[in-house]
Design a protein around this motif. Structure first.
Motif, short mmCIF file in Angstrom:
data_model
loop_
_atom_site.label_atom_id
_atom_site.label_comp_id
_atom_site.label_asym_id
_atom_site.label_seq_id
_atom_site.Cartn_x
_atom_site.Cartn_y
_atom_site.Cartn_z
N ARG A 161 0.90 -1.18 -0.07
CA ARG A 161 -0.07 0.00 0.00
C ARG A 161 0.69 1.47 -0.02
N VAL A 162 0.52 2.18 -0.63
CA VAL A 162 1.16 3.34 -0.85
C VAL A 162 1.36 3.92 0.44
N GLU A 163 0.50 3.86 1.31
CA GLU A 163 0.43 4.57 2.73
C GLU A 163 1.86 3.93 3.57
N ALA A 164 1.94 2.69 3.33
CA ALA A 164 3.29 2.12 3.88
C ALA A 164 4.62 2.66 3.45
N LEU A 165 4.70 3.20 2.20
CA LEU A 165 5.87 3.69 1.70
C LEU A 165 6.14 4.92 2.46
N ARG A 166 5.34 5.64 3.02
CA ARG A 166 5.34 6.96 3.72
C ARG A 166 5.63 6.57 5.19
N HIS A 167 5.75 5.48 5.72
CA HIS A 167 6.27 4.96 7.25
C HIS A 167 7.79 5.31 7.12
N PRO A 168 8.06 5.66 8.48
CA PRO A 168 9.56 5.99 8.59
C PRO A 168 10.46 4.51 8.39
N SER A 169 9.94 3.48 8.75
CA SER A 169 10.63 2.18 8.51
C SER A 169 11.07 1.67 7.29
N PHE A 170 10.21 2.69 6.01
CA PHE A 170 10.80 2.44 4.62
C PHE A 170 11.54 3.46 4.32
N ALA A 171 11.94 4.49 5.26
CA ALA A 171 12.73 5.53 4.69
C ALA A 171 14.17 4.96 4.27
N ALA A 172 14.52 4.10 5.08
CA ALA A 172 16.09 3.41 4.48
C ALA A 172 16.04 2.72 3.16
N LEU A 173 14.96 1.76 3.13
CA LEU A 173 14.68 0.83 2.04
C LEU A 173 14.58 1.87 0.69
N LEU A 174 13.72 3.00 0.92
CA LEU A 174 13.63 3.79 -0.27
C LEU A 174 14.86 4.55 -0.71
#
Length: 103
Positions: free
Chosen positions: A46-59
């Motif tokens: 879900r796009v909302e998950a991409l905005r989560h801080p845990s995804f910042a390093a992955l992005l």
């Protein structure tokens, strides 16, 4: 990074229904060991998950490896187990009653 999320979330190729990805979701390919040549494990996030801080390093890893202008499928160069751990953390923290339902 915001531009990459916006591009992925509004891509007609992602949400036109032809590839089986629901609207509001992004197809993600996790490439173990980095590199874009080999096939990886596919996820629908879900796009909302991409905005989560845990995804910042992955992005950030994805942007460094493949650039900010990825379209369609988002490729993430990390271990599949680590990616699943991040997904689990995001789903727990996004649950509205994850902490308030325990007594």
């Amino acid at each position: 990074m915001r531009e990459m999320i916006r591009r992925l979330s509004f891509s007609d190729r992602v949400s036109d229904g032809s590839c089986g990805v629901p609207r509001g979701c992004v197809p993600v390919v996790v490439c173990d060991g980095g590199g874009g040549g080999g096939e990886g494990e596919r996820f629908v996030v879900r796009v909302e998950a991409l905005r989560h801080p845990s995804f910042a390093a992955l992005l950030e890893m994805a942007a460094q490896e493949f650039g900010y202008k990825q379209e369609g499928v988002l490729r993430v160069p990390c271990d599949v187990r680590h990616f699943k751990d991040v997904l689990a953390a995001v789903s727990v923290s996004s649950s509205p009653r994850s902490s308030s339902s325990r007594k």
